[in-house]
Scaffold this active site. Sequence first.
Site, PDB file in Angstrom:
ATOM      1  N   LYS A  71       0.806  -1.231   0.000  1.00 46.85           N
ATOM      2  CA  LYS A  71       0.000   0.000   0.000  1.00 46.85           C
ATOM      3  C   LYS A  71       0.838   1.280   0.000  1.00 46.85           C
ATOM      4  O   LYS A  71       0.348   2.342  -0.388  1.00 46.85           O
ATOM      5  CB  LYS A  71      -0.964  -0.004   1.189  1.00 46.85           C
ATOM      6  CG  LYS A  71      -2.028  -1.080   1.079  1.00 46.85           C
ATOM      7  CD  LYS A  71      -3.006  -1.008   2.240  1.00 46.85           C
ATOM      8  CE  LYS A  71      -4.046  -2.113   2.111  1.00 46.85           C
ATOM      9  NZ  LYS A  71      -5.099  -1.980   3.131  1.00 46.85           N
ATOM     10  N   GLU A  83      -7.172  13.073  -2.893  1.00 45.35           N
ATOM     11  CA  GLU A  83      -7.035  13.785  -1.614  1.00 45.35           C
ATOM     12  C   GLU A  83      -7.077  12.819  -0.441  1.00 45.35           C
ATOM     13  O   GLU A  83      -6.315  12.948   0.517  1.00 45.35           O
ATOM     14  CB  GLU A  83      -8.161  14.817  -1.489  1.00 45.35           C
ATOM     15  CG  GLU A  83      -8.023  15.733  -0.288  1.00 45.35           C
ATOM     16  CD  GLU A  83      -9.082  16.821  -0.267  1.00 45.35           C
ATOM     17  OE1 GLU A  83      -9.535  17.176   0.839  1.00 45.35           O
ATOM     18  OE2 GLU A  83      -9.465  17.306  -1.352  1.00 45.35           O
ATOM     19  N   ASN A  92      -4.880   1.885  -1.738  1.00 47.01           N
ATOM     20  CA  ASN A  92      -5.428   0.526  -1.850  1.00 47.01           C
ATOM     21  C   ASN A  92      -6.219   0.316  -3.140  1.00 47.01           C
ATOM     22  O   ASN A  92      -6.748  -0.758  -3.368  1.00 47.01           O
ATOM     23  CB  ASN A  92      -6.304   0.178  -0.637  1.00 47.01           C
ATOM     24  CG  ASN A  92      -7.715   0.730  -0.755  1.00 47.01           C
ATOM     25  OD1 ASN A  92      -7.938   1.817  -1.311  1.00 47.01           O
ATOM     26  ND2 ASN A  92      -8.680   0.012  -0.213  1.00 47.01           N
ATOM     27  N   GLY A 131       1.199  -0.361   9.885  1.00 44.79           N
ATOM     28  CA  GLY A 131       1.371  -0.475   8.437  1.00 44.79           C
ATOM     29  C   GLY A 131       0.360   0.355   7.676  1.00 44.79           C
ATOM     30  O   GLY A 131      -0.228   1.299   8.206  1.00 44.79           O
ATOM     31  N   GLY A 132       0.147  -0.005   6.402  1.00 44.40           N
ATOM     32  CA  GLY A 132      -0.764   0.752   5.555  1.00 44.40           C
ATOM     33  C   GLY A 132      -2.184   0.773   6.076  1.00 44.40           C
ATOM     34  O   GLY A 132      -2.862   1.804   6.019  1.00 44.40           O
ATOM     35  N   ALA A 133      -2.669  -0.357   6.602  1.00 42.99           N
ATOM     36  CA  ALA A 133      -4.023  -0.400   7.146  1.00 42.99           C
ATOM     37  C   ALA A 133      -4.149   0.502   8.365  1.00 42.99           C
ATOM     38  O   ALA A 133      -5.209   1.091   8.609  1.00 42.99           O
ATOM     39  CB  ALA A 133      -4.399  -1.835   7.501  1.00 42.99           C
ATOM     40  N   ARG A 154       4.853  -3.749  17.435  1.00 48.24           N
ATOM     41  CA  ARG A 154       5.992  -4.508  17.959  1.00 48.24           C
ATOM     42  C   ARG A 154       7.301  -3.779  17.702  1.00 48.24           C
ATOM     43  O   ARG A 154       8.202  -3.795  18.539  1.00 48.24           O
ATOM     44  CB  ARG A 154       6.007  -5.903  17.329  1.00 48.24           C
ATOM     45  CG  ARG A 154       4.962  -6.842  17.900  1.00 48.24           C
ATOM     46  CD  ARG A 154       4.800  -8.098  17.079  1.00 48.24           C
ATOM     47  NE  ARG A 154       4.219  -7.803  15.778  1.00 48.24           N
ATOM     48  CZ  ARG A 154       3.958  -8.722  14.857  1.00 48.24           C
ATOM     49  NH1 ARG A 154       4.245  -9.996  15.097  1.00 48.24           N
ATOM     50  NH2 ARG A 154       3.423  -8.388  13.691  1.00 48.24           N
ATOM     51  N   LYS A 156       8.664  -0.431  17.837  1.00 50.21           N
ATOM     52  CA  LYS A 156       8.188   0.823  18.433  1.00 50.21           C
ATOM     53  C   LYS A 156       8.446   2.029  17.541  1.00 50.21           C
ATOM     54  O   LYS A 156       7.641   2.972  17.484  1.00 50.21           O
ATOM     55  CB  LYS A 156       8.871   1.023  19.795  1.00 50.21           C
ATOM     56  CG  LYS A 156       8.519   2.323  20.541  1.00 50.21           C
ATOM     57  CD  LYS A 156       7.069   2.360  20.988  1.00 50.21           C
ATOM     58  CE  LYS A 156       6.823   3.385  22.097  1.00 50.21           C
ATOM     59  NZ  LYS A 156       7.539   4.626  22.068  1.00 50.21           N
ATOM     60  N   GLY A 239     -13.964  -8.096  10.846  1.00 46.40           N
ATOM     61  CA  GLY A 239     -13.219  -7.495   9.745  1.00 46.40           C
ATOM     62  C   GLY A 239     -13.984  -7.474   8.434  1.00 46.40           C
ATOM     63  O   GLY A 239     -13.686  -6.661   7.553  1.00 46.40           O
TER      64      GLY A 239
END
Length: 272
Positions: A71, A83, A92, A131-133, A154, A156, A239
């Site tokens: 992503k 935007e 995505n 991450g990307g999500a 994990r 930091k 989810g």
Amino acid sequence: MDVFKPEKLFGIIGHPLGHTMSPLLHNWGFAEHKIPAVYMAWPTEPEKVESFMQTFRNLPISGASVTIPHKLSVMDYIDQLTERAESVGAVNTLYWDGDKIVGDNTDAAGVSEPLRPYSDQIKKALLIGAGGAARAAITGLQSLGIKEIFITNRTKSKADDLAAEFKISALDWDARGDQHLDLIVNSTSLGMSGKFEEINPMIMENQDKNTIIFDLVYNPLETVLIRKAKSKGCTVIHGIEMFVHQGLEQFRLWTGIKLDEKKARELLLEKL
């Protein structure tokens, strides 16, 4: 005999892609609306993203979904960001605007829409993962007006970087379960079908029936985090809800058509 001849090609890139239900959703949508198109899964290793984007540019591919871990990296190979993709800082969804490849992001809506009915009761939220999500999740949470948002990871330093960028607070990984929270969002792959399936990303000792758990992992439907949350009496959001909302928005971007949310959810739940 009629032979199906697709006129448009769509697909999803990510690594791995064994769990993806995107082809099911989008191919159902095409069939439902008699659109001559097909959607495929294209497993793409990180070192092959540049090669894939060259293929996207040179072959008649009409659009693509982008999932873990690409992503951020695909942003180096597109012509224009929307935007909301700029706000999230991740992509995505890919589509064409004339001869330009546009990168968009529908994940933030996938987070905010399922939480909207609960937004008034959410004062303190924890996001697991960086991450990307996670970027989309922060944008979605902030769009609901949630003021106190913590992030833990994990590694930091990754949490620290996102905390600084989005003006939220980073927590040490080992401290993630130390306080009661109104909302916990898991944006990691922990709990996902496969080698991480039985790993719970959260310590639940201080959570109760007033805590909302939103696990962005959708396969399996009942993740180890969801099961633990139910045993504590928490409100749970699966989810599949994020997947449905972000997927419907992708389909709208590609076709201009808004799919039936209820039918889409039922279709996907049958497969889980």
